[in-house]
Design a protein around this motif. Structure first.
Motif, mmCIF file in Angstrom:
data_model
loop_
_atom_site.group_PDB
_atom_site.id
_atom_site.type_symbol
_atom_site.label_atom_id
_atom_site.label_comp_id
_atom_site.label_asym_id
_atom_site.label_seq_id
_atom_site.Cartn_x
_atom_site.Cartn_y
_atom_site.Cartn_z
ATOM 1 N N VAL A 196 24.147 37.893 38.600
ATOM 2 C CA VAL A 196 25.365 37.236 38.126
ATOM 3 C C VAL A 196 26.209 36.826 39.328
ATOM 4 N N SER A 197 26.568 35.568 39.407
ATOM 5 C CA SER A 197 27.367 35.065 40.528
ATOM 6 C C SER A 197 28.807 35.555 40.420
ATOM 7 N N SER A 198 29.433 35.781 41.572
ATOM 8 C CA SER A 198 30.847 36.157 41.584
ATOM 9 C C SER A 198 31.689 34.988 41.087
ATOM 10 N N PHE A 199 32.857 35.290 40.582
ATOM 11 C CA PHE A 199 33.706 34.257 39.991
ATOM 12 C C PHE A 199 34.221 33.333 41.096
ATOM 13 N N PRO A 200 34.061 32.001 40.937
ATOM 14 C CA PRO A 200 34.491 31.075 41.991
ATOM 15 C C PRO A 200 36.008 31.027 42.145
ATOM 16 N N SER A 201 36.453 30.604 43.301
ATOM 17 C CA SER A 201 37.874 30.441 43.571
ATOM 18 C C SER A 201 38.431 29.213 42.850
ATOM 19 N N PHE A 202 39.711 29.274 42.506
ATOM 20 C CA PHE A 202 40.404 28.137 41.907
ATOM 21 C C PHE A 202 41.044 27.241 42.966
ATOM 22 N N ASN A 273 17.683 26.186 35.285
ATOM 23 C CA ASN A 273 18.242 27.534 35.379
ATOM 24 C C ASN A 273 19.761 27.458 35.203
ATOM 25 N N PRO A 274 20.275 27.731 33.987
ATOM 26 C CA PRO A 274 21.711 27.607 33.746
ATOM 27 C C PRO A 274 22.572 28.503 34.629
ATOM 28 N N ALA A 275 22.010 29.585 35.154
ATOM 29 C CA ALA A 275 22.797 30.485 35.997
ATOM 30 C C ALA A 275 23.340 29.768 37.224
ATOM 31 N N VAL A 276 22.629 28.734 37.678
ATOM 32 C CA VAL A 276 23.074 27.962 38.845
ATOM 33 C C VAL A 276 24.422 27.300 38.572
ATOM 34 N N ILE A 277 24.648 26.903 37.334
ATOM 35 C CA ILE A 277 25.908 26.237 36.965
ATOM 36 C C ILE A 277 27.102 27.118 37.296
ATOM 37 N N TRP A 278 26.946 28.418 37.061
ATOM 38 C CA TRP A 278 28.085 29.327 37.154
ATOM 39 C C TRP A 278 28.340 29.835 38.573
ATOM 40 N N GLN A 279 27.590 29.321 39.523
ATOM 41 C CA GLN A 279 27.920 29.575 40.920
ATOM 42 C C GLN A 279 29.144 28.774 41.354
ATOM 43 N N THR A 280 29.400 27.657 40.659
ATOM 44 C CA THR A 280 30.494 26.760 41.055
ATOM 45 C C THR A 280 31.476 26.440 39.937
ATOM 46 N N HIS A 281 31.172 26.809 38.696
ATOM 47 C CA HIS A 281 32.050 26.454 37.575
ATOM 48 C C HIS A 281 32.708 27.705 36.987
ATOM 49 N N HIS A 282 33.876 27.478 36.392
ATOM 50 C CA HIS A 282 34.711 28.600 35.941
ATOM 51 C C HIS A 282 34.561 28.936 34.458
ATOM 52 N N ALA A 283 34.321 27.928 33.615
ATOM 53 C CA ALA A 283 34.275 28.181 32.172
ATOM 54 C C ALA A 283 33.476 27.095 31.481
#
Length: 393
Positions: A196-202, A273-283
């Motif tokens: 699980v990727s860490s939550f990206p910065s805003f 691989n949808p997990a890649v999306i959440w390396q850079t997106h917040h929601a």
């Protein structure tokens, strides 16, 4: 054992086909025969290649309709397509030769494969139905109701992906459906916390992902774009990436230009691989008009991100409003604007909400969904009379 799978999906491949396709691999690996009959087979699609490489026979049910296949006319009603004599005759002859122990009729919604189920019923062959979606506006016509009712009543099991879809189908058919059961689709992300990727910065603004087939009828991308043209949203710092392909790619892209927000929207196509999306997106933002239980939402939750999504299908069975995400009451611009505004006011809470969403999904979504589904199919065969020992010639 001999299994036949009939898919009524009218495109090369749909997300609704992942359940039966992975079940086919499970059954083959368990030592059984699987014969697949699908509408519009693209022999070069990786899923079709994988099925054939695994030992499945894959037959195009539209092979007798060459003009229709060339045109790929998505606007022809499903009930007309499924009623083609050539299509049904092809399947009828194959079933007579194979004499499957169980036939799995996999539908995109809850009625589009009924002619195939009715064929099994007429041949006294045991079958199950899968319905990946049920929609309020797709009420069966009176002339079709008796056949649909008989098909559901005669099925060994009717599988749905949400309790909402079960209840809506009961309502539409005026039947109790005691043979209905809810199953989960397989997910395309890992259950392992280390992935699980860490939550990206805003720091560079809010990045939303709309992960859905580009099909306005179901997924409602036009409603979302309507919301984002409001002055308050134009004044805020956000970007939206549309992930996926579909028949309305050009329409959605042209609409972003027409509304002068093209510089804040991106089209990334399908991501394996949808997990890649959440390396850079917040929601996740999903303005759907209809759903079964959106796989994109389940995968988003497992990746520790909140979802902003319309309360359609089984969404509320897994997502808790204001705790693991934000529900829009209806698929309308006002309701989606309300949910998005509530989400915006709680940006600081998104990492914690995402963590809660992941735990909620882990507690409810089985990591072995395919194994569970496959074993249910095998159990059903064990409770039905064995078919004659014939093989495909």
């Amino acid at each position: 054992m001999r299994f036949v799978i009939v898919s009524s999906c009218p495109v090369d491949w749909g997300g609704s086909e992942e359940l039966w396709a992975r079940a086919a691999h499970f059954l083959i690996q368990s030592g059984h025969q699987v014969h697949v009959f699908k509408t519009n087979v693209n022999p070069h699609h990786p899923r079709i290649i994988a099925l054939r490489d695994a030992g499945c026979t894959v037959t195009d049910l539209y092979q007798l309709l060459p003009v229709l296949r060339r045109l790929r006319n998505r606007l022809v009603p499903y009930r007309w397509l499924n009623g083609q004599d050539g299509t049904l005759q092809l399947l009828k002859k194959a079933l007579q030769v194979i004499r499957p122990h169980l036939t799995i009729v996999a539908q995109g919604n809850n009625f589009d494969g009924i002619k195939f189920a009715d064929l099994c019923r007429h041949q006294n062959l045991p079958y199950v139905l899968i319905a990946q979606k049920a929609v309020h506006c797709l009420y069966p016509y009176d002339g079709d109701r008796p056949m649909i009712q008989r098909a559901y009543q005669s099925a060994e099991r009717c599988f749905f992906v949400s309790q909402h879809n079960v209840e809506l189908t009961r309502w539409q058919l005026s039947l109790p459906l005691p043979n209905a059961k809810v199953v989960f689709n397989p997910v395309n992300v890992s259950f392992d916390a280390s992935e699980v990727s860490s939550f990206p910065s805003f720091a560079d603004g809010v990045r939303l992902a709309c992960v859905a087939r580009l099909d306005i009828f179901d997924k409602g991308q036009d409603i979302l774009l309507e919301v984002l043209t409001k002055p308050k949203w134009r004044a805020r710092q956000w970007q939206i990436t549309f992930f996926g392909a579909g028949p309305h790619r050009q329409a959605v892209e042209e609409l972003t230009h027409f509304l002068n927000i093209a510089d804040r929207t991106h089209f990334a196509g399908h991501v394996p691989n949808p997990a890649v999306i959440w390396q850079t997106h917040h929601a996740l933002i999903l303005p759907s008009r209809s759903e079964g239980l959106p796989l994109a939402m389940v995968e988003t939750m497992l990746c520790s991100r909140p979802s902003i999504i319309t309360n359609v299908g089984g969404v509320a069975e897994l997502l808790t409003d204001n705790e693991t995400g934000f529900l829009a009451a209806t698929p309308t611009a006002d309701a989606i604007d309300d949910a998005l505004e509530r989400a915006w006011q709680r940006l600081a809470d998104w990492p914690q909400m995402g963590a809660r969403a992941r735990q909620y999904a882990l507690d409810r979504v089985p990591a072995d969904a395919i194994e569970q589904f496959g074993h249910q199919l095998l159990q059903l065969v064990n409770h039905t009379e064995s078919a004659p020992n014939l093989v495909l010639q």
